[in-house]
Enzyme design. Sequence first.
Site, PDB file in Angstrom:
ATOM      1  N   HIS A 187       0.807  -1.230   0.000  1.00  0.00           N
ATOM      2  CA  HIS A 187       0.000   0.000   0.000  1.00  0.00           C
ATOM      3  C   HIS A 187       0.836   1.274   0.000  1.00  0.00           C
ATOM      4  O   HIS A 187       0.315   2.344  -0.314  1.00  0.00           O
ATOM      5  CB  HIS A 187      -0.933   0.029   1.217  1.00  0.00           C
ATOM      6  CG  HIS A 187      -1.955  -1.052   1.256  1.00  0.00           C
ATOM      7  ND1 HIS A 187      -2.873  -1.272   0.244  1.00  0.00           N
ATOM      8  CD2 HIS A 187      -2.184  -2.005   2.185  1.00  0.00           C
ATOM      9  CE1 HIS A 187      -3.637  -2.302   0.566  1.00  0.00           C
ATOM     10  NE2 HIS A 187      -3.243  -2.781   1.719  1.00  0.00           N
TER      11      HIS A 187
HETATM   12  C1  V1D Z   1     -10.010   5.814   7.149  1.00  0.00           C
HETATM   13  N1  V1D Z   1     -10.214   4.417   6.723  1.00  0.00           N
HETATM   14  C2  V1D Z   1     -10.313   3.549   7.898  1.00  0.00           C
HETATM   15  C3  V1D Z   1      -8.986   2.941   7.556  1.00  0.00           C
HETATM   16  C4  V1D Z   1      -9.045   1.449   7.274  1.00  0.00           C
HETATM   17  O1  V1D Z   1     -10.054   0.853   7.036  1.00  0.00           O
HETATM   18  N2  V1D Z   1      -7.840   0.892   7.300  1.00  0.00           N
HETATM   19  C5  V1D Z   1      -7.676  -0.535   7.220  1.00  0.00           C
HETATM   20  C6  V1D Z   1      -6.281  -0.757   6.660  1.00  0.00           C
HETATM   21  C7  V1D Z   1      -6.045  -2.217   6.329  1.00  0.00           C
HETATM   22  C8  V1D Z   1      -4.602  -2.399   5.856  1.00  0.00           C
HETATM   23  C9  V1D Z   1      -4.328  -3.789   5.299  1.00  0.00           C
HETATM   24  C10 V1D Z   1      -2.829  -3.941   5.059  1.00  0.00           C
HETATM   25  C11 V1D Z   1      -2.463  -5.206   4.250  1.00  0.00           C
HETATM   26  O2  V1D Z   1      -2.980  -6.362   4.860  1.00  0.00           O
HETATM   27  O3  V1D Z   1      -3.000  -5.142   2.928  1.00  0.00           O
HETATM   28  C12 V1D Z   1      -0.970  -5.284   4.189  1.00  0.00           C
HETATM   29  C13 V1D Z   1      -0.052  -4.947   5.144  1.00  0.00           C
HETATM   30  C14 V1D Z   1       1.187  -5.184   4.606  1.00  0.00           C
HETATM   31  O4  V1D Z   1       0.998  -5.624   3.384  1.00  0.00           O
HETATM   32  N3  V1D Z   1      -0.324  -5.693   3.132  1.00  0.00           N
HETATM   33  C15 V1D Z   1      -7.772  -1.096   8.607  1.00  0.00           C
HETATM   34  N4  V1D Z   1      -7.258  -0.516   9.679  1.00  0.00           N
HETATM   35  C16 V1D Z   1      -7.527  -1.352  10.720  1.00  0.00           C
HETATM   36  C17 V1D Z   1      -7.116  -1.070  12.098  1.00  0.00           C
HETATM   37  C18 V1D Z   1      -6.179  -0.077  12.336  1.00  0.00           C
HETATM   38  C19 V1D Z   1      -5.763   0.205  13.627  1.00  0.00           C
HETATM   39  C20 V1D Z   1      -6.282  -0.503  14.693  1.00  0.00           C
HETATM   40  C21 V1D Z   1      -7.224  -1.520  14.457  1.00  0.00           C
HETATM   41  C22 V1D Z   1      -7.630  -1.783  13.161  1.00  0.00           C
HETATM   42  F1  V1D Z   1      -8.542  -2.731  12.932  1.00  0.00           F
HETATM   43  C23 V1D Z   1      -8.216  -2.455  10.237  1.00  0.00           C
HETATM   44  N5  V1D Z   1      -8.361  -2.275   8.916  1.00  0.00           N
HETATM   45  C24 V1D Z   1      -8.928   3.814   6.320  1.00  0.00           C
HETATM   46 ZN    ZN Z   2      -4.124  -7.276   3.506  1.00  0.00          ZN
END
Ligand code: V1D
Ligand code: ZN
Length: 383
Positions: A141
């Site tokens: 990402h």
């Molecule tokens: C403002 N919007 C809300 C944000 C959002 O939904 N972000 C995703 C991010 C998920 C990232 C996934 C990373 C990956 O698995 O793809 C990865 C990581 C390394 O390589 N690939 C997310 N954050 C969390 C999270 C963050 C902090 C604490 C608890 C959480 F559940 C879960 N899912 C954006």
């Molecule tokens: Zn992922």
Amino acid sequence: MSKRRVSYFYDPDVGSYTYGLGHPMKPHRILMAHELISSYPSHLLLSHPSLTHFRPPRASAQQMTAFHTDEYVHFLSRVTPETMDELTGRGTQFLVGDDNPAFEGIWEFCTISAGGSLGAAKRINEGRSDIAINWAGGLHHAKKREASGFCYINDIVLAILDLLRVFPRVLYVDIDCHHGDGVEEAFYTTDRVMTCSFHKYGEYFPGTGTQEDRGRGKGRGYALNVPLKDGMSDETFKSVFDPVLERILAVFRPSAIILQCGADSLSGDKLGCFNLTMQGHAHCTSFLRKFNIPLILLGGGGYTVKNVARAWCYETACALGVQHELVPEGEEGGMMPWNEYFEWFGPRYRLEVVKNNMEDVNLRIADPSQDSEDSPENSTHRI
Ligand SMILES: CN1CC(C(=O)N[C@@H](CCCCCC(O)(O)c2ccon2)c2nc(-c3ccccc3F)c[nH]2)C1
Ligand SMILES: [Zn+2]
């Protein structure tokens, strides 16, 4: 299973970094994977005659600016939890939102992750390995000038830029549950890199990766997105992965391949929503290995740590062609050897990730009479 010369990149410091309390990304999972891989009898994995084990040199700021801006890299090299608010203008620049904290040692963590993927690209460029592995990489990402989705430096883009110095065409395949947006964006307008991402699409981070997004200008047709729904099973995944990859390999004829093995597409993942078993996830590695094209395997997401370790251990065995010694064919997951984290793998202590009984929504027949806005769920219930 013909032989492959495999390089394995690992830095023992990587497991000591933490994103902070309550954050789902645990660098500790890389250490657990390494401990599990190390626990197998000598001739099998890390001491296999075809495997060379490296502690990679850490990537330099200069190497990172092959893709990222000087300003962003300089910021990452000096930001601390204490200076984060001030240096990011209260989170409006570089590190957006709670996903990407400025944790203790963030710069060292980035140099280790990117160093492993650059080490892998170097070995492949030199023609000294057929397969190179960096489970601390795969951070798909990260953008040119800012962090995103737990990723700060895009090690994948850096590795591909390095491969392009030697190879005319590079294929990038991404099986993380989340769309590989950072890599797709970086190569969206070139025909020298084909990006192919299989991911959950629909009310899910990062929200990009629709089938319609296929590249732009010279790159039109060189980005391929396979949007999927909840509950994807081994059979569904294979039924779409194999024909898509056969066609890509026949038409694009890549001279090198990078596979991002994000393990959040495994069944039961804390953030994922698919239902792949360990074998279903590893099918991609075994499938691509067969074409005997230089191959780099990288990590990625994965939040049920015990299953991340299992999958990447098994995929290391697949790279060597010895997976049937770890899990005898047809049998259930093999009992795993004692290891530092043995109790994490209870109660069965086996090298397996079994599927659950969640519905594979991908199997629902879309009802053509419904307008496309409706999700398949609605049309099924409508009488
Ligand atoms: C403002 N919007 C809300 C944000 C959002 O939904 N972000 C995703 C991010 C998920 C990232 C996934 C990373 C990956 O698995 O793809 C990865 C990581 C390394 O390589 N690939 C997310 N954050 C969390 C999270 C963050 C902090 C604490 C608890 C959480 F559940 C879960 N899912 C954006
Ligand atoms: Zn992922």
